[in-house]
Scaffold this active site. Structure first.
Site, PDB file in Angstrom:
ATOM      1  CB  CYS A 131      -0.832  -0.480   1.247  1.00  0.00           C
ATOM      2  SG  CYS A 131      -2.006   1.481   1.298  1.00  0.00           S
ATOM      3  CB  CYS A 134      -0.423   2.624   4.453  1.00  0.00           C
ATOM      4  SG  CYS A 134      -2.448   1.713   3.565  1.00  0.00           S
ATOM      5  CG  ASP A 135       3.471   1.205   4.347  1.00  0.00           C
ATOM      6  OD1 ASP A 135       2.658   1.761   5.339  1.00  0.00           O
ATOM      7  OD2 ASP A 135       2.950  -0.116   4.231  1.00  0.00           O
TER       8      ASP A 135
END
Ligand code: NAP
Length: 306
Positions: A131, A134-135
């Site tokens: 992701c 997200c990261d």
């Protein structure tokens, strides 16, 4: 007999359980193959509102679970193997147990496809990610790779180039599945280097965190090593909908179709989270749609009281 049965215990299922619990419906949640869903496979979550210092993914879902239990939600381990949605009460089977329910919320999620390499799953949160949203932030100023030649691969490579010092876009063919506009955008981006046709043979992590990848050319079989800190696997997602084939409407990729929020073609069956969303796929959007499904289920039960 249950009022509401919820399939899945990720963000969507747990939020539905909190709302249904607070509506005194005593929901039953069937955990599924991956209790906690995709959040249980991440480390820091910095974009879920309300946590200015971030929170660990597993901790966030554990909090949601406790919150649902506090309002009377009951949990059962196991995965759903059969559903009978012909008439109410619906019959849901998980292994040896069959449950009857007046309303059903399907929040079974989707699973990111992995490359299937040794140690890959264990390295999630240690350099491997599925992701970018997200990261990406954790890889500021660092070289990384994106694997995949679809729209997700292109989109993630472009997005990650905001943070990373360099993005290798690794794809197993010279042709791409992605749309032309997305490919052109990635090609114009000076930080992105296309590495094709190469297959990732090994993720190098001698100290337990990603340090590089070993690639093999799909044409010449030559091998090549790249030193990098992150590998973003963007080779598609698989919605967990096998048991609903022929029972609920789905698109050609197997995602369940929702109308007017969480409704399906069967009155009393509602859908929430990534099982019906291949676009946003965020914890907060999944939670939002879980809330919608619980409110829809509550309204449905009010209108169809025995
Ligand atoms: P996708 O279109 O299925 O592409 C997956 C890519 O991963 C393909 O290039 C495939 O290679 C590669 N791949 C699959 N398995 C692999 C493996 N085991 N090892 C190495 N490579 C592998 O998936 P997606 O990119 O996630 O897109 C899914 C859907 O969402 C598509 O309809 C897409 O258009 C849409 N989407 C749209 C946007 C947008 O418009 N902004 C953004 C993201 C996604 P091969 O080509 O060789 O099979």
């Amino acid at each position: 007999m249950h009022n509401v049965l919820i399939i899945g215990s990720g963000c969507a299922g747990l939020t539905a359980a909190i709302y249904a619990g607070r509506a005194n419906l005593r929901p039953l949640v069937i955990d599924g193959h991956e209790p906690g869903g995709q959040l249980s496979l991440t480390t820091h979550v910095e974009n879920f509102p309300g946590f200015p210092d971030g929170i660990l993914g597993p901790e966030l879902v554990e909090n949601m679970r406790k919150q649902a239990q506090k309002f009377g939600a009951e949990f059962k381990a196991g995965a759903v193997t059969e559903v009978d949605l012909h008439k109410r009460p619906f019959k849901i089977t998980a292994g040896k147990h069959t449950y009857e329910t007046e309303a059903l919320i399907v929040a079974a999620g989707a699973s990111a496809r992995l490359l299937g390499l040794k140690g890959e799953r264990e390295l999630i949160g240690r350099g491997v990610s599925t992701c970018a949203t997200c990261d990406g932030y954790f890889f500021r100023g660092k070289p990384i790779a994106v694997v995949g030649g679809g729209d997700s691969g292109m989109e993630e490579a472009n997005f990650l180039s905001r943070y990373a010092s360099k993005v290798y876009l690794i794809h197993r063919r010279k042709e791409f599945r992605a749309s032309k506009i997305m490919i052109d955008r990635a090609r114009k981006n000076e930080k992105i280097e296309f590495v094709t046709p190469f297959v990732v043979e090994e993720i190098l992590a001698p100290q337990g965190v990603v340090e590089g990848v070993r690639l093999r050319s799909a044409e010449s079989k030559e091998t090549r090593e790249l030193g990098l800190d992150g590998v973003f696997v963007a080779i598609g997602h698989e919605p967990n909908t096998t048991v609903f084939k022929g029972r609920l409407e789905m698109d050609s990729n197997g995602y369940l179709l929702a109308k007017h929020g969480s409704l399906t073609s069967i009155p009393g069956v509602f859908v929430a989270g990534d099982v019906q969303d291949h676009r946003y796929r965020q914890a907060v959007t999944a939670a939002g749609s879980g809330c919608m499904a619980a409110i829809d289920a509550e309204k449905f039960l009010e209108e169809h009281k025995h």
